[in-house]
Design an enzyme around this catalytic site. Structure first.
Site, PDB file in Angstrom:
ATOM      1  N   GLU A   1       0.830  -1.204   0.000  1.00 36.13           N
ATOM      2  CA  GLU A   1       0.000   0.000   0.000  1.00 36.13           C
ATOM      3  C   GLU A   1       0.865   1.255   0.000  1.00 36.13           C
ATOM      4  OE1 GLU A   1      -2.574  -3.168   1.646  1.00 36.13           O
ATOM      5  OE2 GLU A   1      -0.881  -2.226   2.687  1.00 36.13           O
ATOM      6  N   THR A   2       0.263   2.330  -0.499  1.00 36.63           N
ATOM      7  CA  THR A   2       0.827   3.681  -0.455  1.00 36.63           C
ATOM      8  C   THR A   2      -0.273   4.603   0.048  1.00 36.63           C
ATOM      9  OG1 THR A   2       2.336   3.235  -2.289  1.00 36.63           O
ATOM     10  CG2 THR A   2       1.834   5.548  -1.843  1.00 36.63           C
TER      11      THR A   2
END
Length: 296
Positions: free
Chosen positions: A47-48
């Site tokens: 994830e970002t």
């Protein structure tokens, strides 16, 4: 050209290059949805996150979370890591943060060392535990690349559970099965087609007892995460589910994940019964790794 500052860190560890990697854009105003998704795909991490001003000024920030292919309503290690990054900039002086996410408000308690430095955070899942149906052992075993007898069903069958919009299939397995598990992408695709209860999504959280704690592995190849070294949004429904199966009012449990990947992670969970249902938390330490800027 526009530039946007980012930092990366390892979450659920106190050792650099352990835990789960995360990229955070702490000032994401001006990025479009398509640009956020493209940046998340470019970083190619689980994830970002992208931090925006809160819709409600009583809250600390709005946080949008993207995996490689889609936005997520909630995620554990991104929430913990983003809270740590925000605390470095001075937010959370009272020891707490309130993060707006698609799944709801995520409340954060910051962890500090003796000198007052922020070392990590504990987050509360934004929703009570919600349980879905039990799923067929044979199909789930095929997805994990193990024999059906590697799944332990004495206490529960493979069960769909969530507490923030990310359904996970919780699967108790034997020690040998946990070590041998390898996700089978074809089996994942067949399961999604054959099991409408999955809603087109499938993530497996395999676990086993290891003394006073649990050992776990998580597979989500349909989102590009072949294996995840630390999954807070699976640890919280697991903690809540295990409390649901027992008779206690509350419990705490440590989960060790990521060992097989060479990125050991420690997730510290709690669960408690409330009038609204079972609520869970997960916490861990964070270590900074990189910083830079994206130029668009």
């Amino acid at each position: 050209m526009r530039s946007f500052r980012f930092v990366t860190l390892d979450v659920f560890t106190d050792t650099r290059f352990g835990g789960n990697q995360l990229a955070v854009f702490p000032e994401a105003r001006g990025l479009s949805d398509a640009e956020m998704q493209a940046l998340a795909a470019e970083f190619n991490l689980s994830e970002t996150t992208f931090v925006l001003p809160p819709a409600d000024p009583a809250n600390s920030a709005r946080v949008r979370i993207f995996n490689r292919v889609a936005e997520m309503p909630f995620a554990g290690h991104p929430s913990v890591g983003t809270a740590w990054v925000l605390a470095q900039s001075g937010l959370g002086a009272d020891g707490s943060l309130r993060l707006e996410q698609v799944a709801g408000l995520v409340e954060v308690a910051l962890w500090r060392d003796a000198a007052g430095g922020v070392t990590g955070a504990e987050i509360s899942a934004p929703q009570p535990l919600a349980l879905g149906p039990a799923l067929p052992v044979e199909a789930i075993a095929a997805c994990a690349g193990i024999a059906p007898d590697g799944i332990v069903t004495a206490r529960h069958a493979p069960t769909l559970a969530a507490d923030g919009g990310n359904p996970r299939v919780l699967v108790e397995v034997t020690e040998a099965a946990l070590a041998a598990a390898r996700p089978d992408l074809g089996a994942f695709r067949r399961a999604v087609e054959a099991l409408p209860d999955l809603g087109g999504r499938l993530s497996l959280y395999l676990y086993r007892r290891d003394g006073e704690r649990l050992r776990a592995r998580m597979f989500s190849p349909l989102t590009g995460t072949w294996e995840d070294p630390a999954t807070g949004s699976a640890a919280t429904p697991l903690a809540g589910f295990l409390l649901h199966l027992g008779g206690a009012e509350q419990a705490s449990l440590d989960i060790l994940q990521g060992v097989e990947m060479g990125r050991p992670s420690l997730l510290r969970t709690t669960a408690r019964r409330t009038p609204q249902g079972i609520r869970a938390t997960v916490g861990g330490h964070c270590v900074p790794v990189l910083r830079g800027e994206a130029v668009l």
